[in-house]
Write an enzyme that holds these catalytic residues in place. Structure first.
Site, PDB file in Angstrom:
ATOM      1  N   SER A  13       7.883  -6.293  23.351  1.00 35.80           N
ATOM      2  CA  SER A  13       7.361  -6.412  21.986  1.00 35.80           C
ATOM      3  C   SER A  13       6.506  -7.675  21.829  1.00 35.80           C
ATOM      4  O   SER A  13       5.543  -7.677  21.057  1.00 35.80           O
ATOM      5  CB  SER A  13       8.487  -6.384  20.952  1.00 35.80           C
ATOM      6  OG  SER A  13       9.283  -7.540  21.030  1.00 35.80           O
ATOM      7  N   ASN A  14       6.826  -8.719  22.579  1.00 36.35           N
ATOM      8  CA  ASN A  14       5.955  -9.905  22.559  1.00 36.35           C
ATOM      9  C   ASN A  14       4.628  -9.620  23.249  1.00 36.35           C
ATOM     10  O   ASN A  14       3.574 -10.064  22.794  1.00 36.35           O
ATOM     11  CB  ASN A  14       6.660 -11.090  23.203  1.00 36.35           C
ATOM     12  CG  ASN A  14       7.641 -11.742  22.253  1.00 36.35           C
ATOM     13  OD1 ASN A  14       7.247 -12.429  21.316  1.00 36.35           O
ATOM     14  ND2 ASN A  14       8.925 -11.482  22.468  1.00 36.35           N
ATOM     15  N   ASN A 107       6.482 -19.801  28.298  1.00 36.36           N
ATOM     16  CA  ASN A 107       7.642 -18.934  28.133  1.00 36.36           C
ATOM     17  C   ASN A 107       8.042 -18.938  26.663  1.00 36.36           C
ATOM     18  O   ASN A 107       7.779 -19.894  25.935  1.00 36.36           O
ATOM     19  CB  ASN A 107       8.805 -19.456  28.991  1.00 36.36           C
ATOM     20  CG  ASN A 107      10.027 -18.559  28.921  1.00 36.36           C
ATOM     21  OD1 ASN A 107       9.919 -17.327  28.957  1.00 36.36           O
ATOM     22  ND2 ASN A 107      11.201 -19.160  28.795  1.00 36.36           N
ATOM     23  N   HIS A 109      11.520 -18.505  24.358  1.00 41.50           N
ATOM     24  CA  HIS A 109      12.974 -18.511  24.492  1.00 41.50           C
ATOM     25  C   HIS A 109      13.608 -18.414  23.107  1.00 41.50           C
ATOM     26  O   HIS A 109      13.252 -19.182  22.207  1.00 41.50           O
ATOM     27  CB  HIS A 109      13.439 -19.786  25.201  1.00 41.50           C
ATOM     28  CG  HIS A 109      14.922 -19.817  25.405  1.00 41.50           C
ATOM     29  ND1 HIS A 109      15.538 -19.098  26.407  1.00 41.50           N
ATOM     30  CD2 HIS A 109      15.904 -20.425  24.710  1.00 41.50           C
ATOM     31  CE1 HIS A 109      16.847 -19.280  26.326  1.00 41.50           C
ATOM     32  NE2 HIS A 109      17.095 -20.082  25.305  1.00 41.50           N
ATOM     33  N   SER A 136      11.551 -20.721  20.474  1.00 40.15           N
ATOM     34  CA  SER A 136      10.669 -21.773  20.988  1.00 40.15           C
ATOM     35  C   SER A 136       9.689 -21.196  22.007  1.00 40.15           C
ATOM     36  O   SER A 136      10.086 -20.402  22.865  1.00 40.15           O
ATOM     37  CB  SER A 136      11.491 -22.850  21.716  1.00 40.15           C
ATOM     38  OG  SER A 136      12.541 -23.342  20.913  1.00 40.15           O
ATOM     39  N   ASP A 145      14.422 -23.413  31.014  1.00 40.20           N
ATOM     40  CA  ASP A 145      14.297 -23.485  29.548  1.00 40.20           C
ATOM     41  C   ASP A 145      14.184 -24.935  29.077  1.00 40.20           C
ATOM     42  O   ASP A 145      14.573 -25.258  27.943  1.00 40.20           O
ATOM     43  CB  ASP A 145      15.494 -22.806  28.854  1.00 40.20           C
ATOM     44  CG  ASP A 145      15.575 -21.322  29.182  1.00 40.20           C
ATOM     45  OD1 ASP A 145      14.522 -20.694  29.392  1.00 40.20           O
ATOM     46  OD2 ASP A 145      16.704 -20.799  29.250  1.00 40.20           O
ATOM     47  N   GLU A 174       8.967 -14.481  16.675  1.00 41.40           N
ATOM     48  CA  GLU A 174       8.384 -14.537  18.019  1.00 41.40           C
ATOM     49  C   GLU A 174       6.970 -13.944  18.005  1.00 41.40           C
ATOM     50  O   GLU A 174       6.049 -14.489  18.606  1.00 41.40           O
ATOM     51  CB  GLU A 174       9.245 -13.749  19.015  1.00 41.40           C
ATOM     52  CG  GLU A 174      10.624 -14.341  19.210  1.00 41.40           C
ATOM     53  CD  GLU A 174      11.374 -13.743  20.392  1.00 41.40           C
ATOM     54  OE1 GLU A 174      10.783 -12.980  21.176  1.00 41.40           O
ATOM     55  OE2 GLU A 174      12.568 -14.047  20.531  1.00 41.40           O
TER      56      GLU A 174
HETATM   57  C1  GAR Z   1      12.595 -12.063  23.526  1.00 45.56           C
HETATM   58  O1  GAR Z   1      13.517 -12.191  22.480  1.00 45.56           O
HETATM   59  C2  GAR Z   1      12.452 -13.370  24.274  1.00 45.56           C
HETATM   60  O2  GAR Z   1      12.576 -14.477  23.442  1.00 45.56           O
HETATM   61  C3  GAR Z   1      13.590 -13.263  25.241  1.00 45.56           C
HETATM   62  O3  GAR Z   1      13.600 -11.919  25.654  1.00 45.56           O
HETATM   63  C4  GAR Z   1      13.129 -11.106  24.585  1.00 45.56           C
HETATM   64  C5  GAR Z   1      12.063 -10.171  25.110  1.00 45.56           C
HETATM   65  O4  GAR Z   1      11.708  -9.246  24.125  1.00 45.56           O
HETATM   66  N1  GAR Z   1      13.419 -14.137  26.374  1.00 45.56           N
HETATM   67  C6  GAR Z   1      14.433 -14.739  27.006  1.00 45.56           C
HETATM   68  O5  GAR Z   1      15.588 -14.584  26.685  1.00 45.56           O
HETATM   69  C7  GAR Z   1      14.033 -15.622  28.159  1.00 45.56           C
HETATM   70  N2  GAR Z   1      15.190 -16.254  28.730  1.00 45.56           N
HETATM   71  P1  GAR Z   1      10.404  -8.345  24.326  1.00 45.56           P
HETATM   72  O6  GAR Z   1      10.515  -7.691  25.703  1.00 45.56           O
HETATM   73  O7  GAR Z   1      10.501  -7.315  23.234  1.00 45.56           O
HETATM   74  O8  GAR Z   1       9.192  -9.207  24.199  1.00 45.56           O
END
Ligand code: GAR
Length: 210
Positions: A13-14, A107, A109, A136, A145, A174
């Site tokens: 989704s990011n 990244n 987090h 973050s 991290d 995010e």
């Molecule tokens: C997000 O919430 C991101 O912050 C987290 O994984 C998710 C990915 O969502 N990242 C971590 O935990 C890194 N250690 P997405 O696949 O929908 O973008």
């Protein structure tokens, strides 16, 4: 325009938020490839739908972290990117890989770093009875991290929140802050200098831009 490679492991989704920001002209860059360590990551479909090259490098096919990261680096470098974006890429990186992209790897987090490095951040914030939580975006350094924070977004924790409801609100944030930070980087307003994030010539404080 900057060349961007995005690494994912899951929903993406990011990645989608960054794809949309590129399409909208908000980011002066081009996503040249999306690489996943999981063959079933839905983010691969998102990339295909946007006409972006995808590549799967399954970590299960490698004997060691070093072997995997060497292969990953080779794949990334084939695109000669200006920026590598970790968007839910759920792997610990070797020092060699981190060094190779120092100052050009970001990244996201899901916590207000330096709080809650690692996994299960939403549940941990709830268990600690925190009043606020968040997300973050940071430069990647060898400390897991632990690299310099560029931007954070906060959410207020409500008394009836669960890890799921909290995660949902953090996700909304995010999708706002990650495209913005990528935009800054592509505009060459954002750099990393001796373990500090620098925006418009100003060293950012520990919690990032305000
Ligand atoms: C997000 O919430 C991101 O912050 C987290 O994984 C998710 C990915 O969502 N990242 C971590 O935990 C890194 N250690 P997405 O696949 O929908 O973008």
């Amino acid at each position: 325009t900057s060349k961007i490679v995005v690494l994912i492991s899951g929903s993406g989704s990011n990645l989608q938020a960054i794809i949309d920001a590129v399409k909208a002209g908000q980011i002066n860059g081009e996503i040249c490839a999306v690489i996943s360590n999981r063959p079933d990551a839905y983010g691969l479909t998102r990339a295909e739908n946007a006409g972006i090259d995808t590549l799967v490098l399954d970590h299960k096919a490698f004997d060691s972290r070093e072997d995997y990261d060497a292969a990953l680096m080779e794949k990334i470098d084939a695109f000669n990117p200006d920026l590598v974006v970790l968007a839910g890429f759920m792997r610990i990186l070797t020092p060699g890989l981190v060094q190779n992209y120092l100052g050009r790897m970001l990244n996201i987090h899901p916590s207000l770093l330096p709080k809650y490095q690692g996994l299960n951040t939403h549940q941990r914030a709830l268990d600690a009875k925190d009043k606020e939580h968040g997300v973050s975006v940071h430069f990647v350094t060898e400390e897991l991290d632990g690299g310099p924070v560029v931007l954070q977004a906060k959410v207020t924790i409500e008394s009836d929140d669960t890890a799921q409801t909290l995660a949902q609100r953090v996700h909304q944030q995010e999708h706002i802050i990650y495209p913005l930070v990528v935009q800054w980087f592509c505009e060459k307003r954002l750099t990393m200098e001796t373990d500090n994030a620098v925006l418009d010539g100003q060293v950012l404080p520990k919690q990032g831009a305000t």
